[in-house]
Design an enzyme around this catalytic site. Structure first.
Site, mmCIF file in Angstrom:
data_model
loop_
_atom_site.group_PDB
_atom_site.id
_atom_site.type_symbol
_atom_site.label_atom_id
_atom_site.label_comp_id
_atom_site.label_asym_id
_atom_site.label_seq_id
_atom_site.Cartn_x
_atom_site.Cartn_y
_atom_site.Cartn_z
ATOM 1 N N LYS A 20 0.858 -1.206 0.000
ATOM 2 C CA LYS A 20 0.000 0.000 0.000
ATOM 3 C C LYS A 20 0.884 1.242 0.000
ATOM 4 O O LYS A 20 2.060 1.190 0.414
ATOM 5 C CB LYS A 20 -0.923 0.043 1.223
ATOM 6 C CG LYS A 20 -0.251 -0.020 2.612
ATOM 7 C CD LYS A 20 0.341 1.276 3.155
ATOM 8 C CE LYS A 20 0.946 1.129 4.540
ATOM 9 N NZ LYS A 20 1.752 2.258 5.001
ATOM 10 N N ASP A 145 -2.447 -1.519 10.067
ATOM 11 C CA ASP A 145 -2.684 -1.493 8.621
ATOM 12 C C ASP A 145 -3.407 -2.731 8.097
ATOM 13 O O ASP A 145 -3.746 -2.788 6.915
ATOM 14 C CB ASP A 145 -1.342 -1.395 7.868
ATOM 15 C CG ASP A 145 -0.780 0.009 7.882
ATOM 16 O OD1 ASP A 145 -1.542 0.954 8.134
ATOM 17 O OD2 ASP A 145 0.427 0.143 7.637
HETATM 18 C C1 LIG Z 1 1.993 4.571 9.783
HETATM 19 C C2 LIG Z 1 1.177 3.518 9.075
HETATM 20 O O1 LIG Z 1 1.990 2.745 8.207
HETATM 21 C C3 LIG Z 1 0.136 4.193 8.199
HETATM 22 O O2 LIG Z 1 -0.406 3.326 7.269
HETATM 23 C C4 LIG Z 1 0.526 2.594 10.049
HETATM 24 O O3 LIG Z 1 -0.358 3.281 10.885
HETATM 25 C C5 LIG Z 1 1.502 1.775 10.838
HETATM 26 O O4 LIG Z 1 0.904 0.541 10.974
HETATM 27 P P1 LIG Z 1 1.704 -0.762 11.452
HETATM 28 O O5 LIG Z 1 3.072 -0.813 10.871
HETATM 29 O O6 LIG Z 1 0.747 -1.892 11.231
HETATM 30 O O7 LIG Z 1 1.896 -0.395 12.912
HETATM 31 P P2 LIG Z 1 1.683 -1.267 14.206
HETATM 32 O O8 LIG Z 1 2.473 -2.524 14.097
HETATM 33 O O9 LIG Z 1 0.225 -1.316 14.523
HETATM 34 O O10 LIG Z 1 2.388 -0.284 15.242
HETATM 35 C C6 LIG Z 1 3.799 -0.142 15.370
HETATM 36 C C7 LIG Z 1 4.034 0.909 16.450
HETATM 37 O O11 LIG Z 1 3.799 2.224 15.919
HETATM 38 C C8 LIG Z 1 3.078 3.047 16.817
HETATM 39 N N1 LIG Z 1 1.824 3.478 16.185
HETATM 40 C C9 LIG Z 1 1.339 2.816 15.104
HETATM 41 C C10 LIG Z 1 0.184 3.247 14.483
HETATM 42 C C11 LIG Z 1 -0.493 4.376 15.026
HETATM 43 N N2 LIG Z 1 -1.623 4.820 14.468
HETATM 44 N N3 LIG Z 1 0.006 5.002 16.102
HETATM 45 C C12 LIG Z 1 1.155 4.581 16.691
HETATM 46 O O12 LIG Z 1 1.584 5.179 17.664
HETATM 47 C C13 LIG Z 1 2.864 2.202 18.059
HETATM 48 O O13 LIG Z 1 3.900 2.525 18.954
HETATM 49 C C14 LIG Z 1 3.064 0.779 17.612
HETATM 50 O O14 LIG Z 1 3.616 0.004 18.628
HETATM 51 N N1 LIG Z 2 5.627 -11.688 7.060
HETATM 52 C C1 LIG Z 2 6.258 -10.569 7.446
HETATM 53 N N2 LIG Z 2 6.730 -9.719 6.530
HETATM 54 C C2 LIG Z 2 7.358 -8.582 6.895
HETATM 55 N N3 LIG Z 2 7.587 -8.207 8.151
HETATM 56 C C3 LIG Z 2 7.138 -8.998 9.105
HETATM 57 C C4 LIG Z 2 6.465 -10.206 8.797
HETATM 58 N N4 LIG Z 2 6.151 -10.773 9.948
HETATM 59 C C5 LIG Z 2 6.596 -9.965 10.925
HETATM 60 N N5 LIG Z 2 7.199 -8.874 10.429
HETATM 61 C C6 LIG Z 2 7.778 -7.766 11.234
HETATM 62 O O1 LIG Z 2 7.072 -6.550 10.916
HETATM 63 C C7 LIG Z 2 7.986 -5.464 10.750
HETATM 64 C C8 LIG Z 2 7.377 -4.426 9.810
HETATM 65 O O2 LIG Z 2 7.403 -4.935 8.525
HETATM 66 P P1 LIG Z 2 6.631 -4.262 7.324
HETATM 67 O O3 LIG Z 2 7.190 -4.797 6.058
HETATM 68 O O4 LIG Z 2 5.162 -4.405 7.508
HETATM 69 O O5 LIG Z 2 7.060 -2.748 7.525
HETATM 70 P P2 LIG Z 2 6.457 -1.469 6.967
HETATM 71 O O6 LIG Z 2 6.228 -1.613 5.515
HETATM 72 O O7 LIG Z 2 7.307 -0.334 7.416
HETATM 73 O O8 LIG Z 2 5.050 -1.392 7.660
HETATM 74 P P3 LIG Z 2 4.164 -0.136 7.909
HETATM 75 O O9 LIG Z 2 4.015 0.647 6.693
HETATM 76 O O10 LIG Z 2 2.892 -0.838 8.273
HETATM 77 O O11 LIG Z 2 4.824 0.593 9.019
HETATM 78 C C9 LIG Z 2 9.259 -6.120 10.238
HETATM 79 O O12 LIG Z 2 10.403 -5.372 10.574
HETATM 80 C C10 LIG Z 2 9.256 -7.488 10.911
HETATM 81 O O13 LIG Z 2 9.929 -7.438 12.155
#
Ligand SMILES: C[C@](O)(CO)[C@H](O)COP(=O)(O)OP(=O)(O)OC[C@H]1O[C@@H](n2ccc(N)nc2=O)[C@H](O)[C@@H]1O
Ligand SMILES: Nc1ncnc2c1ncn2[C@@H]1O[C@H](COP(=O)(O)OP(=O)(O)OP(=O)(O)O)[C@@H](O)[C@H]1O
Length: 290
Positions: A20, A145
């Site tokens: 996304k 997400d």
């Molecule tokens: C920033 C975005 O990528 C926008 O699409 C998402 O909101 C992040 O989503 P995500 O990676 O699925 O995040 P999560 O795994 O739920 O959260 C990771 C960490 O980011 C912080 N977090 C995340 C989302 C949010 N709305 N507020 C937060 O403060 C929290 O500390 C959480 O522990």
């Molecule tokens: N199947 C998986 N693929 C990717 N990451 C994973 C998976 N399972 C667990 N993780 C953990 O989730 C973390 C975030 O990975 P992801 O690829 O979703 O990051 P991101 O794209 O930055 O996400 P976001 O945009 O939601 O912040 C990784 O650093 C890893 O520790």
């Protein structure tokens, strides 16, 4: 959206888990548990991880191969499959094979998308009949997400990303740069100098051109490769950060303009030429019944 039933023959198919983009992201407040309240626009791109589910008879959920740095028990596909079993009492087993193409820590939501594809496809393959709403609720416990990937359509999102309203946005060509750094989402949201009090806007304001990402200042300040990528990409079109980064992207009306930017940036950067799509490739695939 009604999905055609999948039959047993497709167990061996591979299923897409698309990336996304956040076309804009405003932080409008913070909940008492620390999570931030957002307004964001999600659109999918046709860059995907690919997941194959191999049935196993012993009831065990396992990974064919772990992702470097992610222990099997933490992998979001494993956690999603286990959630489904706990929710329904299903006794089936599965060995999950993930072909990882989406950069991790890139702001592309790869982990969340892998989790959503696991929830949606195993719900079908295991005949669990959970509603889309229930799958999204389960998914939200894995990551903010996950719900948008479960619903599978471009969305205006509020709350922490779980209050979704389907919208159509132009399906443009996109040039995406993956700067050579890993941004920790948690660290960005913990930053003292993060903007947390943006005024709420309406969908019409976004359509009129309000594209700001409130994480940009913090990320650009701390990650020089992101700053450099934004400067270079903005020579071709408006350059934006997706989520908390590290990836930056620009949209193009014509393929020709996108290809020209892609070719030029390719000399120095890890760059992708992709297309924005309003329907998740997973759902296009499910509707087509293979
Ligand atoms: C920033 C975005 O990528 C926008 O699409 C998402 O909101 C992040 O989503 P995500 O990676 O699925 O995040 P999560 O795994 O739920 O959260 C990771 C960490 O980011 C912080 N977090 C995340 C989302 C949010 N709305 N507020 C937060 O403060 C929290 O500390 C959480 O522990
Ligand atoms: N199947 C998986 N693929 C990717 N990451 C994973 C998976 N399972 C667990 N993780 C953990 O989730 C973390 C975030 O990975 P992801 O690829 O979703 O990051 P991101 O794209 O930055 O996400 P976001 O945009 O939601 O912040 C990784 O650093 C890893 O520790």
């Amino acid at each position: 959206m009604t999905l055609k039933k999948i039959n047993r023959a497709v167990w061996t198919e591979r299923w897409p888990a698309p990336a996304k983009l956040n076309l804009m992201l405003r932080i409008t407040g913070q909940r008492s548990d620390g999570y931030h309240l957002l307004q964001t626009v999600f659109q999918f791109i046709d860059l995907c991880d690919w997941i194959t589910f191999h049935p196993v008879g012993n009831g065990v959920v396992s990974l064919q191969k772990t992702i470097p740095g992610v222990p099997e028990a933490d992998d979001l596909t494993i956690r999603a499959a286990k959630l489904l079993k706990a929710e329904t009492g299903c006794e089936q087993g599965v060995c999950i094979e993930v072909e990882k193409n989406l950069p991790m820590g890139g702001g592309l939501g790869g982990g969340s998308s892998d989790a959503a594809t696991t929830l949606v496809v195993l719900n079908e393959l295991w005949n669990l009949n959970l509603s889309r709403e229930r799958l999204a609720e389960l998914g939200l416990t894995l990551g903010a997400d996950v719900p948008v990937f479960v619903y599978g359509y471009s969305s205006w999102a509020e709350g922490i990303g779980e209050k979704l309203e389907r919208i159509d946005v132009p399906e443009q060509w996109v040039v995406l740069i993956r700067p050579d750094c890993h941004v920790d989402t948690k660290e960005v949201f913990l930053a003292k100098d993060l903007t947390r009090n943006s005024k709420s806007i309406r969908i019409v304001d976004f359509i009129a051109g309000q594209h700001q990402n409130d994480c940009l200042g913090v990320v650009r300040e701390r990650y020089q490769p992101v700053k450099d990528a934004l400067v270079e990409l903005s020579e071709f079109s408006e350059a934006r950060l997706t989520g908390t980064g590290a990836c930056v992207f620009a949209q193009f009306d014509s393929k020709k303009a996108a290809v020209s930017a892609y070719r030029s940036l390719q000399k120095k950067w890890q760059v992708y030429l992709v297309k924005g799509v309003n329907e998740s490739p997973l759902f296009s695939r499910l509707k087509a019944g293979n």
